[in-house]
Design an enzyme around this catalytic site. Structure first.
Site, mmCIF file in Angstrom:
data_model
loop_
_atom_site.group_PDB
_atom_site.id
_atom_site.type_symbol
_atom_site.label_atom_id
_atom_site.label_comp_id
_atom_site.label_asym_id
_atom_site.label_seq_id
_atom_site.Cartn_x
_atom_site.Cartn_y
_atom_site.Cartn_z
ATOM 1 N N LYS A 84 0.846 -1.201 0.000
ATOM 2 C CA LYS A 84 0.000 0.000 0.000
ATOM 3 C C LYS A 84 0.880 1.249 0.000
ATOM 4 C CE LYS A 84 -3.775 2.143 2.673
ATOM 5 N NZ LYS A 84 -4.572 2.055 3.910
ATOM 6 N N SER A 159 -9.557 1.942 3.108
ATOM 7 C CA SER A 159 -8.702 2.668 2.187
ATOM 8 C C SER A 159 -7.675 1.803 1.455
ATOM 9 C CB SER A 159 -7.959 3.775 2.941
ATOM 10 O OG SER A 159 -7.123 3.196 3.939
ATOM 11 N N SER A 183 -9.588 -0.447 7.384
ATOM 12 C CA SER A 183 -9.090 -0.356 6.004
ATOM 13 C C SER A 183 -8.380 -1.569 5.444
ATOM 14 C CB SER A 183 -8.181 0.854 5.858
ATOM 15 O OG SER A 183 -8.972 2.011 5.732
HETATM 16 N N1 GLN Z 1 -12.865 4.508 6.874
HETATM 17 C C1 GLN Z 1 -12.195 5.002 8.044
HETATM 18 C C2 GLN Z 1 -11.763 6.416 7.783
HETATM 19 O O1 GLN Z 1 -12.071 6.921 6.769
HETATM 20 C C3 GLN Z 1 -10.998 4.141 8.391
HETATM 21 C C4 GLN Z 1 -9.928 4.206 7.364
HETATM 22 C C5 GLN Z 1 -8.745 3.371 7.701
HETATM 23 O O2 GLN Z 1 -8.857 2.349 8.363
HETATM 24 N N2 GLN Z 1 -7.586 3.825 7.256
HETATM 25 O O3 GLN Z 1 -11.103 7.023 8.562
#
Ligand code: GLN
Length: 515
Positions: A84, A159, A183
């Site tokens: 990532k 994400s 994420s």
């Molecule tokens: N969807 C959550 C956010 O937007 C968590 C994202 C993540 O785990 N990086 O913050």
């Protein structure tokens, strides 16, 4: 079966027996990326030259070991993986899906990347992400959205959507993602792969670009629990460069994968099967619970009464930490910079241009809840409720060994469906956030289909008990076919980095060829 469809375990066996070479395997993955990635768009940067060089080195080590009769080789030697793009890679762009870091090339590797390299893995490239990992669909990437390989009109989740889509589409045998509020697990669930979020402190965060430091954790994406165990074994363990990484022994995760679950106590948190959960999702997870009972587990209901506060608590604490972490992008030290006559003008214009709408929203929200006068009312209150959420889990884990729930209340949603409505987007992670607030470990395992799209089952475990959740996932995989299902990707072949035939935007840029 084609080489890009192998699991890490299978590919490793073929490599060690000399039936395939790492170069052959890597070329097969690069060919697959060329065929699929202009549709899927999982990668932001491709590193084919580095991958070929690492594959040759792996082949040399494999040959030597065979000649010397040495069986003790790393299970990741010669295995092509994706990373990532929030994890620093020396000499390779690390953009965090943001214009702010579009031209940032780190001078060092994140500890997890260094450990994969040490294990002899082959790095194919960097995968797409919501900007600074803020989002649930990968649509917040400043560059392009990634598409779900099961339906190209739908999101892969986020994400870490690039990593999940790459593994699902056969564009990598495994990948690293990060999980701050879901994420790794949520995109794994929506793409039909296995996603593991380790306990906070199990894996080093050194070189992970910070979003919310008390919640961020590096996790793994793969096609089986065994592969998740192999990846976790390579990256876990104390790191002197991260003072929050735990000084604890790393157990043998692969040895923990026994077949049956007799004596295991499984809790089902009622709050996770609320009215927002689609019937097809609930049905698949309830059927999975029956399978776990058949395997010998004792299934019983439990309650996590503060679950409904997880979403508001997360969206106070995560933005607060993000607003502090992102203060470093000021246009002076590194990253995007808009030269201006006045210093304040430089700060303002750099951030205006460098950050996307969601990142700006979080910085404003976080700055607000930390400001004098509001700190007690919002931030401090949120921290107190966070403790209550953690205590819910502690109480549940006095009675049961693991908890099982859906990973996401819905299957993958259409691209654009939630992009204009932040609250709808935030709700995508309503079933994953609590675990990060409590700092525990969890895994999402494919457990069926609804509307032709994958459904994920989440298994939560006690702090530092990754071995047990892996054991549950593995036992479940032994009696179900879901983790072996692959999307039938209908692709329009074109070379990544070039204009595809349909005239849409090109996907990931290829490093090393021009650079
Ligand atoms: N969807 C959550 C956010 O937007 C968590 C994202 C993540 O785990 N990086 O913050």
């Amino acid at each position: 079966m084609q080489l890009h469809e192998l699991t890490i375990r299978e590919a490793g066996q073929l490599l060690r027996r000399g039936e395939i070479s790492a170069v052959e395997l890597t070329e097969a993955l690069i060919d697959r990326i060329v065929a699929a990635d202009n549709d899927v768009r999982a990668y932001l940067t491709l590193t084919p030259e580095l991958a070929r060089q690492q594959a040759e080195e792996a082949d040399a080590r494999l040959r030597q070991a065979r000649q010397a009769g040495d069986g003790a080789l790393s299970p990741l030697l010669g295995i092509p993986l994706a990373i990532k793009d929030v994890l620093c890679t020396a000499g390779i762009p690390t953009t965090c899906g943001s214009r702010m870091l579009e031209s940032f090339v780190p001078p060092y590797d994140a500890t997890v990347v260094a450990r994969l390299k040490q294990a002899g893995a082959v790095l194919l490239g960097k995968t797409n992400t919501d900007e600074f990992a803020m989002g649930s669909s990968t649509e917040n990437s400043a560059f392009f959205p990634t598409r779900n390989p099961w339906d190209l009109q739908r999101v892969p989740g986020g994400s870490s959507g690039g990593s999940a889509a790459a593994v699902a589409a056969g564009e990598a045998l495994g990948a690293l993602g990060t999980d701050t509020g879901g994420s790794v697990r949520q995109p794994a669930g929506l793409c039909g792969v296995v996603g593991l979020k380790p306990t906070y402190g199990r894996v080093s965060r050194y070189g992970l670009v910070a979003f919310a430091s008390s919640l961020d954790q590096v996790g793994t994406m793969a096609r089986s629990a065994t592969d998740a165990a192999l990846l976790l074994a390579a990256i876990a363990g104390h790191d002197p460069l991260d003072s929050t990484s735990a000084k604890l022994e790393v157990p043998d995760y692969v040895a923990a994968l026994r077949g049956d679950l007799s004596g295991l106590r499984v809790g089902v948190p009622e709050e996770y099967f609320g009215p927002g959960t689609e019937p097809g999702v609930e049905g698949a997870v309830r059927a999975a619970l029956e399978q776990l009972a058949d395997l010998g587990a004792r299934v019983e209901p439990v309650s996590l009464p503060h679950t409904e506060y997880a979403l508001p608590v997360f969206y106070l604490i995560a933005p607060a930490e993000a607003s502090a972490n992102l203060a470093r992008y000021d246009g002076i030290r590194y990253g995007h910079s808009v030269p201006s006559a006045e210093l304040w003008e430089l700060y303002k214009r750099t951030r205006e241009e460098g950050f996307g709408a969601e990142v700006k929203r979080r910085i404003m929200l976080g700055t607000y809840v930390l400001s004098a006068g509001y700190y007690d009312a919002y931030y401090l209150k949120a921290q107190k409720v966070r403790t209550l959420i953690r205590q819910d889990f502690e109480r549940a884990f006095e009675r049961v060994d693991v908890l099982v729930a859906p990973t996401s209340p819905t299957v993958a949603f259409p691209i654009g469906a939630r992009a204009g409505d932040p609250l709808q987007m935030y709700l995508s992670d309503v079933l994953t956030l609590s675990l990060n607030l409590a700092g525990l470990c969890g895994i999402s395992v494919p457990c069926g289909f609804s509307q032709g799209l994958p459904v994920g089952m989440q298994v939560f475990g006690r702090a530092f008990d990754e071995a047990t959740i892996l054991r549950v996932a593995h036992a479940y995989e032994q009696v179900t076919p879901w983790h072996t299902c692959r999307p039938e990707l209908i692709t329009t072949p074109a070379r990544p980095g070039e204009e595809p035939a349909d005239g849409s935007e090109p996907a990931g840029r290829v490093q090393n060829e021009e650079e």
